[in-house]
Design a protein around this motif. Structure first.
Motif, PDB file in Angstrom:
ATOM      1  N   THR A  57      10.528   1.904   6.994  1.00 52.84           N
ATOM      2  CA  THR A  57       9.860   2.188   5.842  1.00 52.84           C
ATOM      3  C   THR A  57       9.866   0.468   4.762  1.00 52.84           C
ATOM      4  N   ASP A  58       8.771  -0.628   4.761  1.00 51.24           N
ATOM      5  CA  ASP A  58       9.275  -1.582   3.867  1.00 51.24           C
ATOM      6  C   ASP A  58       9.137  -0.674   2.111  1.00 51.24           C
ATOM      7  N   THR A  59       9.742  -1.372   0.957  1.00 46.79           N
ATOM      8  CA  THR A  59       9.194  -1.766   0.104  1.00 46.79           C
ATOM      9  C   THR A  59       9.235  -3.051  -0.822  1.00 46.79           C
ATOM     10  N   LEU A  60       8.008  -3.265  -1.268  1.00 42.80           N
ATOM     11  CA  LEU A  60       8.392  -4.819  -2.069  1.00 42.80           C
ATOM     12  C   LEU A  60       8.813  -4.725  -4.106  1.00 42.80           C
ATOM     13  N   THR A  61       9.670  -5.580  -4.318  1.00 39.98           N
ATOM     14  CA  THR A  61      10.168  -4.881  -5.411  1.00 39.98           C
ATOM     15  C   THR A  61       9.430  -6.832  -6.387  1.00 39.98           C
ATOM     16  N   GLY A  62       8.552  -6.610  -7.178  1.00 41.92           N
ATOM     17  CA  GLY A  62       7.963  -7.902  -7.573  1.00 41.92           C
ATOM     18  C   GLY A  62       6.845  -8.595  -6.458  1.00 41.92           C
ATOM     19  N   LEU A  63       5.910  -7.953  -5.863  1.00 42.73           N
ATOM     20  CA  LEU A  63       5.277  -8.667  -4.526  1.00 42.73           C
ATOM     21  C   LEU A  63       4.563  -7.258  -4.230  1.00 42.73           C
ATOM     22  N   GLU A  64       2.996  -8.022  -4.002  1.00 44.95           N
ATOM     23  CA  GLU A  64       2.201  -6.456  -3.493  1.00 44.95           C
ATOM     24  C   GLU A  64       1.772  -6.569  -2.135  1.00 44.95           C
ATOM     25  N   LEU A  65       1.440  -5.886  -1.513  1.00 41.91           N
ATOM     26  CA  LEU A  65       0.964  -6.654   0.175  1.00 41.91           C
ATOM     27  C   LEU A  65      -0.072  -7.075  -0.405  1.00 41.91           C
ATOM     28  N   VAL A  66      -0.930  -7.566   0.567  1.00 49.01           N
ATOM     29  CA  VAL A  66      -2.027  -8.854   0.637  1.00 49.01           C
ATOM     30  C   VAL A  66      -2.893  -8.359   2.209  1.00 49.01           C
ATOM     31  N   GLY A  67      -4.056  -7.759   1.777  1.00 46.26           N
ATOM     32  CA  GLY A  67      -5.551  -7.324   2.226  1.00 46.26           C
ATOM     33  C   GLY A  67      -4.823  -5.983   3.507  1.00 46.26           C
ATOM     34  N   ASN A  68      -5.577  -5.899   4.521  1.00 43.30           N
ATOM     35  CA  ASN A  68      -4.545  -5.475   5.845  1.00 43.30           C
ATOM     36  C   ASN A  68      -4.049  -6.474   6.682  1.00 43.30           C
ATOM     37  N   THR A  69      -2.901  -6.883   6.448  1.00 45.05           N
ATOM     38  CA  THR A  69      -2.816  -8.189   7.508  1.00 45.05           C
ATOM     39  C   THR A  69      -1.238  -7.557   8.269  1.00 45.05           C
ATOM     40  N   ILE A  70      -1.030  -5.771   7.832  1.00 49.44           N
ATOM     41  CA  ILE A  70      -0.049  -5.804   8.176  1.00 49.44           C
ATOM     42  C   ILE A  70      -0.191  -5.607  10.007  1.00 49.44           C
ATOM     43  N   GLU A  71       0.762  -6.276  11.212  1.00 49.61           N
ATOM     44  CA  GLU A  71       0.561  -6.185  12.343  1.00 49.61           C
ATOM     45  C   GLU A  71       1.725  -5.923  12.993  1.00 49.61           C
ATOM     46  N   VAL A  72       1.257  -4.783  14.960  1.00 50.97           N
ATOM     47  CA  VAL A  72       2.588  -4.630  14.446  1.00 50.97           C
ATOM     48  C   VAL A  72       2.637  -4.680  15.835  1.00 50.97           C
ATOM     49  N   LYS A  73       3.714  -5.630  16.889  1.00 47.97           N
ATOM     50  CA  LYS A  73       3.865  -6.150  17.969  1.00 47.97           C
ATOM     51  C   LYS A  73       5.038  -5.230  18.844  1.00 47.97           C
ATOM     52  N   ALA A  74       4.869  -4.852  20.584  1.00 49.86           N
ATOM     53  CA  ALA A  74       5.894  -4.728  21.048  1.00 49.86           C
ATOM     54  C   ALA A  74       5.905  -5.979  22.237  1.00 49.86           C
ATOM     55  N   GLY A  75       6.488  -6.505  21.882  1.00 51.75           N
ATOM     56  CA  GLY A  75       7.516  -8.081  22.944  1.00 51.75           C
ATOM     57  C   GLY A  75       5.972  -9.140  22.009  1.00 51.75           C
ATOM     58  N   THR A  76       4.722  -8.403  23.491  1.00 54.32           N
ATOM     59  CA  THR A  76       3.699  -9.798  22.481  1.00 54.32           C
ATOM     60  C   THR A  76       2.391  -8.667  22.869  1.00 54.32           C
ATOM     61  N   THR A  77       2.697  -7.699  23.348  1.00 58.20           N
ATOM     62  CA  THR A  77       1.097  -6.314  22.976  1.00 58.20           C
ATOM     63  C   THR A  77       1.127  -5.671  21.209  1.00 58.20           C
ATOM     64  N   VAL A  78      -0.076  -6.179  21.040  1.00 60.58           N
ATOM     65  CA  VAL A  78      -0.207  -5.387  19.608  1.00 60.58           C
ATOM     66  C   VAL A  78      -0.566  -3.543  19.681  1.00 60.58           C
ATOM     67  N   LYS A 128       2.091 -11.276  -1.530  1.00 60.17           N
ATOM     68  CA  LYS A 128       1.991 -12.143  -2.956  1.00 60.17           C
ATOM     69  C   LYS A 128       2.766 -11.765  -4.386  1.00 60.17           C
ATOM     70  N   VAL A 129       3.834 -13.167  -4.502  1.00 61.00           N
ATOM     71  CA  VAL A 129       4.272 -12.579  -5.353  1.00 61.00           C
ATOM     72  C   VAL A 129       3.795 -12.769  -7.631  1.00 61.00           C
ATOM     73  N   THR A 130       4.316 -10.796  -7.441  1.00 65.39           N
ATOM     74  CA  THR A 130       3.309 -11.025  -8.755  1.00 65.39           C
ATOM     75  C   THR A 130       4.356 -10.723  -9.397  1.00 65.39           C
ATOM     76  N   ILE A 131       5.723 -11.339  -9.901  1.00 65.51           N
ATOM     77  CA  ILE A 131       6.791 -10.740 -10.230  1.00 65.51           C
ATOM     78  C   ILE A 131       6.940 -11.200 -11.924  1.00 65.51           C
TER      79      ILE A 131
END
Length: 588
Positions: free
Chosen positions: A241-262, A309-312
């Motif tokens: 779980t990742d919680t941002l304070t003073g920022l917001e997530l940008v678009g669908n930019t989350i990528e998860v890799k195991a080693g080099t495998t997406v 993105k910084v939104t503070i």
């Protein structure tokens, strides 16, 4: 009579023969296990780990549920059925019980059933440096499961199986099988790690992680490692779980890799993510599916990347964003619903010149205070302040600053070049400007640390614009602290970087760094706290004064009056030339 005596002799002999033969025809009883005490050992441990041995198979001799005299202990007979035991017996069943048929699925079920057991003896260091061994000296014939509780919560051990044979026989005592293969009794461990970092590619400052400007986009990276759960855990859990304070997530930019495998998202794939549409949200949760976790036969490094993105809302001199990532993970195969927790954070700071508060913390003295690094005053031709009023602001209790002749209505801009030609842009792409208020202060908010250039764009009516370009340096210093806190009932300890101090210095038109405009604030928070408590360490009585001279706008300002003079002068020159040429022609 003689024949009768011979017949009786034969009958007696036959009876005696039959009587002697009966014991020989009886079935031999199943042998009993000798009262041997076996030392069982588990190696590959760390200092202060603890081990419990659970007897899962015992020798019972004759029993309807036994296989060649071996039977599951009652607590485990639902898992170790006769068929399973038959597959596990090797060699002479009167001598040995070895877990050659043990699978990770069976191991997981046995571990989940474990509710008691014998404590291991003290863990003692062996000849191998850094290698520790747990020994159980009072084991009797049977198969044992050893469950390790690590001293370090970051370490996870899978169950270890050790067998004590029916008889003492070289090569059998203390053997262990892993996935059906004999091996030494070495505990197989995995280490859970967690770090979070960020990089600001649009930053002004050389420090690309800790200081930012409002509107900057940061590249976040979360690194962790999933243990080698395999099928030992029936219901493994690994949640991020990742919680941002003073920022917001940008678009669908989350990528998860195991080693080099997406990895792929979906309930029937590698992980699920919530919310599924996380654009402009401030938190997300990734749950790795049980199918994926149970497929891992070795510790697997995981990398999660995304943009934030910084939104503070930058109002204070120092504005802090505290962004945290936590993981909840299975750590004990016999406590399937119990999870351990890890945490890491990143802090980011923006700065405001002439702020209405120092920023952060709960100190009463910080509420309503002002920083006045940049102040506009009006002066006469001799350079003396035009004293309409005197302004005073309090930095800290007992620390005051004042200035005479504050001037409102002057417009200033921030620039990225020393010539004052390239305006600094805000998050919406507009030039960064500020207008002085009645107290002569001008506010520039949401700035990154670094070097800026400030120049007056226009002066109030009746004053001459000051076209000099001044240099403003914001220098930040961070330090690493160790934080210990309680998260969901679990004590977690992690290291993070916090802002230690920052300094504002203004360089005058002669290139001299003016100490009169230097402010240093220091974080007085406890070392175990990642919040900030600011106090002034170094400031002076007066801020840096930007002056405007009272008088008529000079030609160098480029005002409308200057243009008119140039036009009229040019016309007069041209007119004189025409008259002169005309006179010559008439004369000729």
């Amino acid at each position: 009579m003689k024949h009768l005596r011979k017949l009786l002799t034969l009958v007696v002999a036959l009876v005696m023969t039959l009587g002697l033969a009966v014991p020989a025809m009886a079935e031999d009883p199943a042998p009993k296990a000798p009262d041997y005490d076996y030392p069982l050992t588990v190696t590959g441990l760390a200092k202060d780990d603890t081990v419990k041995f659970y007897k899962v198979v015992e020798w019972v001799g004759e029993d309807a549920d036994a296989v060649a005299g071996w039977k599951a202990v009652d607590a485990y007979k639902g898992v170790l059925t006769k068929d399973v035991l038959t597959a596990m017996l090797v060699g002479d069943p009167d001598k040995s019980i070895a877990p050659t048929g043990m699978t990770s699925e069976i191991a997981g079920k046995l571990a989940a059933l474990a509710t008691g057991g014998d404590n291991a003896t003290k863990i003692e260091q062996t000849a191998g440096a850094g290698t520790y061994t747990a020994t159980y000296n009072n084991a009797t014939s049977g198969m044992y499961m050893a469950l390790v509780t690590p001293k370090d919560a970051n370490t996870i051990y899978n169950p270890v199986f050790v067998s004590a044979d029916y008889v003492k026989e070289t090569g059998h005592e203390g053997t262990v099988a892993v996935n059906g293969q004999y091996a030494d009794a070495v505990a197989k461990s995995s280490t859970v790690t967690l770090t979070k970092t960020a990089e600001d590619k649009t930053t002004v400052d050389a420090d690309k992680q800790h200081t930012v400007a409002v509107g900057d986009v940061l590249d976040f990276t979360v690194n962790t490692q999933i243990p080698a759960y395999g099928s030992v855990y029936e219901h493994p859990k690994f949640e991020v779980t990742d919680t941002l304070t003073g920022l917001e997530l940008v678009g669908n930019t989350i990528e998860v890799k195991a080693g080099t495998t997406v990895l792929k998202a979906g309930t029937d794939k590698d992980y699920t993510i919530s919310p599924e549409n996380y654009d402009k949200k401030t938190t997300y949760t990734i749950n790795f599916t049980e199918t994926y976790l149970k497929s891992l036969k070795a510790a697997t490094p995981i990398t999660i990347t995304y943009d934030g993105k910084v939104t503070i809302d930058a109002k204070n001199a120092i504005n802090q964003t505290d962004n945290e990532v936590t993981i909840k993970y299975s750590h004990d195969p016999n406590k399937q619903t119990d999870y351990d927790v890890k945490k890491d954070t990143t802090q980011h700071y923006t700065f405001t010149l002439d702020a209405s508060g120092i920023g952060g913390g709960d100190k009463t003295s910080q509420k309503g205070t002002k920083t006045s690094e940049l102040v506009k005053i009006g002066v006469d031709a001799a350079g003396n302040p035009i004293t309409e009023k005197t302004e005073t602001s309090t930095i800290e209790d007992g620390e005051k600053e004042s200035w005479e002749g504050p001037l409102s209505g002057a417009v200033f801009g921030l620039f990225t070049d020393a010539a004052g030609k390239t305006p600094l842009k805000d998050k919406d792409g507009n030039d960064v400007t500020a207008t002085t208020g009645p107290d002569g202060r001008m506010t520039f908010a949401g700035l990154d640390a670094g070097t800026y250039y400030i120049k007056e764009i226009s002066a109030p009516a009746g004053y001459v614009t000051n076209s000099q370009v001044y240099t403003v340096d914001i220098v930040a210093e961070t330090e690493e602290v160790t934080v210990t806190e309680t998260v969901e009932g679990k004590e977690v300890t992690y290291k993070t970087d916090v802002l230690k101090s920052y300094t504002v210095t203004i360089t005058d038109e002669k290139g001299n760094k003016t100490e009169a405009a230097k402010y240093t604030f220091r974080n007085q928070a406890e070392a175990t706290d990642n919040d900030i408590q600011w106090t002034v360490m170094d400031c002076v009585e007066h801020p840096f004064p930007f002056t405007n001279t009272k008088g008529t706008e000079l030609p160098s300002t480029g005002g409308m009056g200057t243009t008119l003079f140039y036009v009229v002068g040019t016309l007069l020159v041209l007119g004189a030339g025409v008259v002169l040429v005309s006179k010559r022609r008439i004369t000729e």
